[in-house]
Each structure stands twice: as structure tokens, then as C-alpha cells.
Write an enzyme that holds these catalytic residues in place. Structure first.
Site, short mmCIF file in Angstrom:
data_model
loop_
_atom_site.label_atom_id
_atom_site.label_comp_id
_atom_site.label_asym_id
_atom_site.label_seq_id
_atom_site.Cartn_x
_atom_site.Cartn_y
_atom_site.Cartn_z
CG HIS A 22 -1.64 -1.39 1.28
ND1 HIS A 22 -2.64 -1.81 0.45
CD2 HIS A 22 -1.38 -2.44 2.12
CE1 HIS A 22 -2.99 -3.07 0.76
NE2 HIS A 22 -2.23 -3.47 1.76
CD GLU A 71 -1.90 -3.67 5.06
OE1 GLU A 71 -3.11 -3.40 4.89
OE2 GLU A 71 -1.31 -4.58 4.46
CD GLU A 101 -1.61 -9.89 4.64
OE1 GLU A 101 -1.58 -8.98 5.50
OE2 GLU A 101 -2.13 -9.73 3.50
ZN ZN Z 1 -2.01 -5.28 2.74
#
Ligand code: ZN
Length: 307
Positions: free
Chosen positions: A93, A130, A270
């Protein structure tokens, strides 16, 4: 730098620790010739060669063979250096994506189908995004890897002057490909339900459609992913995800453009679930993020060394 020749008086070691250090370093470079000069430099604890020569000219050891001129081209990296290895880190991102929802919504071709350029990513309930998390871990990871001699490139470093968002997932893949990366790791944190905890590593599944052909990278990516998983678990003490991957900490996907379009070994990690309060407490800790970066780096290093 000069050598006084044999027959001089042996020196007094400066400390009990010096002699083993000299011997170890001298032996290490015996095969390369010129051990004498290199040993002298190393003897000074990595400082400048001049003072090392001074200590040697007072007569540390007899050379095994005639002394050759100093060869300053001798690599200074340790034998375990990652010099020549290229690692691309992909911080998932972008902090600017929230302000560019229209731009990141445009579709890009990921081989199997079209998909959004990028997404905003998730955030903790207290608002730690995030995108902030991925950049922070990525920068810590870069520091660790560069210290070991690797060349590290980012897909974005929060500094895209022309674009305050992205890059798109297809471009993220192309950056790794163009760099001929030996390994690419995309950093993320998940946004799942409270109670869903732990980390997982996402591996590319076999895809051969359109511009995507992951078949050559499936096996090496799995190896990379297994190493990253092991390093991450070891350093953070985190458990594998309790909601994805059946407790293996590994998940194989064929719907991610960043993996589908990669031609070099690549995985996603993750690191935890930002929407779980216990995981969020970890993800928002700088100390924990350093452990995460250290663990990921250990996995990458293990993969690159084939050990
Ligand atoms: Zn992500």
C-alpha cells in the site's frame, strides 16, 4: 606499508584477545595470497591500514612467503557477505492511497484478470495504518540487509514525488523483475476479525495465463516463504495464523497481481491482524517491528545462502 623482515623482536600483545583475532583472520584469507598484509590490517580491528602496519612492523609473525604489495582490492566484507545479492522490498500500500481512492481503483491487468491498481490497506482500531506499518518494517529490514552487504531496493519509500499513491500492483511486480531480484518480499498486515491472530506467508500458486507465468518461481518462492516463516516465528515468537493456512503459516494464492506477474522469487507476509487488539498491540510496538524485520531478514538471508 613496509615489512621489517625476519629476525625482529616479537611484540607484546596489546590484550589477550588480540592474538586469536589475528590468527583467525590471517587463516581466513590464506587462500587468496597476501595474507600477511590483510592480517596486518585486520589486526587493527578494521581500522586504517597504516596503524596496522605499524603494529606488524614491530614483528607480530613471520610471513609464510615473500610479502607482496598491499592489495586494497581485497573485499572487506566478511565471508558470509550478501554482496551481489539484490533484495526488493515491497512495502504494501502507500500512506497516500487514502487520498487517491479514484486513482488506485483503476484496473490493471494481472494476467488472470483485471484488478484494482492498489488498495488503501487496513488499520488498527486506533488508526495506525497498515501503510505506515509496512514502510516502517521495510525500512528496518533494509537496514539489516544492507548491513550484511545486500543491495536493497524498494517499490516505494513514501517518496513518490509524482504520485502520492501506489505504485499499482503490476508495477510493484515489474520493479522486482527489472531489478533481477534474488528475492522479493512484500510486507503487509491483515484486517480480519477480532480473535483472528497470527502471521502467514503468502506463496504464488502456479499461474500461466496472459502476462502471468509463475511456474518457474513457484518452487523457489515456496523455499523463500518457508525460510521467512521460520525466521519471523523465531524472532517475534508469534504463532502462525489461526484463521488462514490451517496452522501452517503458509497460504498459496493465484489472485494477487504482485505475485502473478513476478518472474523472480517472491512472497508476501501478513505480519499479524491489525483488527485484533492483541495483535495490534504488537504491530504498534517499535520493538516488535524490529523483531519482525530481523526475522524476515533471517529468512531472506537463509534463502539467499541456500542454507
Ligand atoms: Zn495489505
Amino acid at each position: 606499508m613496509s615489512y621489517a623482515g625476519p629476525g625482529f623482536e616479537p611484540p607484546q600483545p596489546r590484550s589477550p584477545l588480540r592474538r586469536p583475532l589475528v590468527v583467525a583472520l590471517a587463516v581466513m584469507v590464506l587462500g587468496g595470497g597476501g595474507w600477511f598484509v590483510w592480517g596486518a590490517v585486520a589486526d587493527d580491528g578494521g581500522g586504517d591500514g597504516q596503524s596496522g602496519a605499524d603494529s606488524l612492523s614491530s614483528g607480530s609473525y613471520e610471513p609464510l612467503s615473500p610479502v607482496e604489495p598491499p592489495d586494497f582490492s581485497v573485499p572487506s566484507e566478511p565471508a558470509t557477505s550478501l554482496a551481489g545479492k539484490v533484495v526488493v522490498i515491497d512495502p504494501g500500500h502507500n500512506p497516500g492511497n487514502f487520498k487517491h481512492t479514484a486513482e488506485i481503483a483503476r484496473k490493471v491487468n494481472i494476467g488472470t484478470n483485471s484488478k484494482e491498481c492498489d488498495t488503501t490497506g487496513t488499520a488498527t482500531n486506533s488508526g495506525y495504518t497498515e501503510a505506515e506499518f509496512t514502510l516502517d518494517v521495510a525500512r528496518r529490514l533494509r537496514t539489516v540487509l544492507e548491513r550484511q552487504g545486500a543491495t536493497v531496493k524498494f517499490t516505494q519509500d513514501g517518496d513518490r514525488s509524482d504520485y502520492a499513491f501506489g505504485p499499482c500492483v503490476d508495477e510493484r511486480a515489474r520493479i522486482g523483475n527489472a531489478a533481477h531480484a534474488d528475492a522479493v518480499v512484500s510486507i503487509h498486515a491483515d484486517g480480519s476479525a477480532q480473535g483472528n491472530r497470527g502471521f502467514h506467508v503468502i506463496l504464488p500458486g502456479a499461474v500461466h495465463q496472459g502476462a502471468a507465468d509463475t511456474r518457474p518461481i513457484v518452487a523457489p518462492s515456496r523455499l523463500l516463504g518457508e525460510r521467512v516463516k521460520a525466521g519471523f516465528a523465531r524472532e517475534t515468537g508469534s504463532a502462525p495464523s489461526n484463521y488462514i493456512g490451517d496452522g501452517t503459516g503458509l497460504d498459496t494464492r493465484t489472485d494477487l497481481g504482485g505475485l502473478n506477474l513476478s518472474t523472480v522469487p517472491k512472497v508476501f507476509i501478513e505480519c499479524g491482524n491489525m483488527r485484533d487488539s492483541k495483535d495490534a498491540a504488537l504491530l504498534t510496538s517499535g520493538t516488535w517491528r524490529q523483531e519482525a524485520a530481523q526475522g524476515i531478514s533471517e529468512g531472506i538471508v537463509s534463502f539467499l545462502r541456500g542454507s
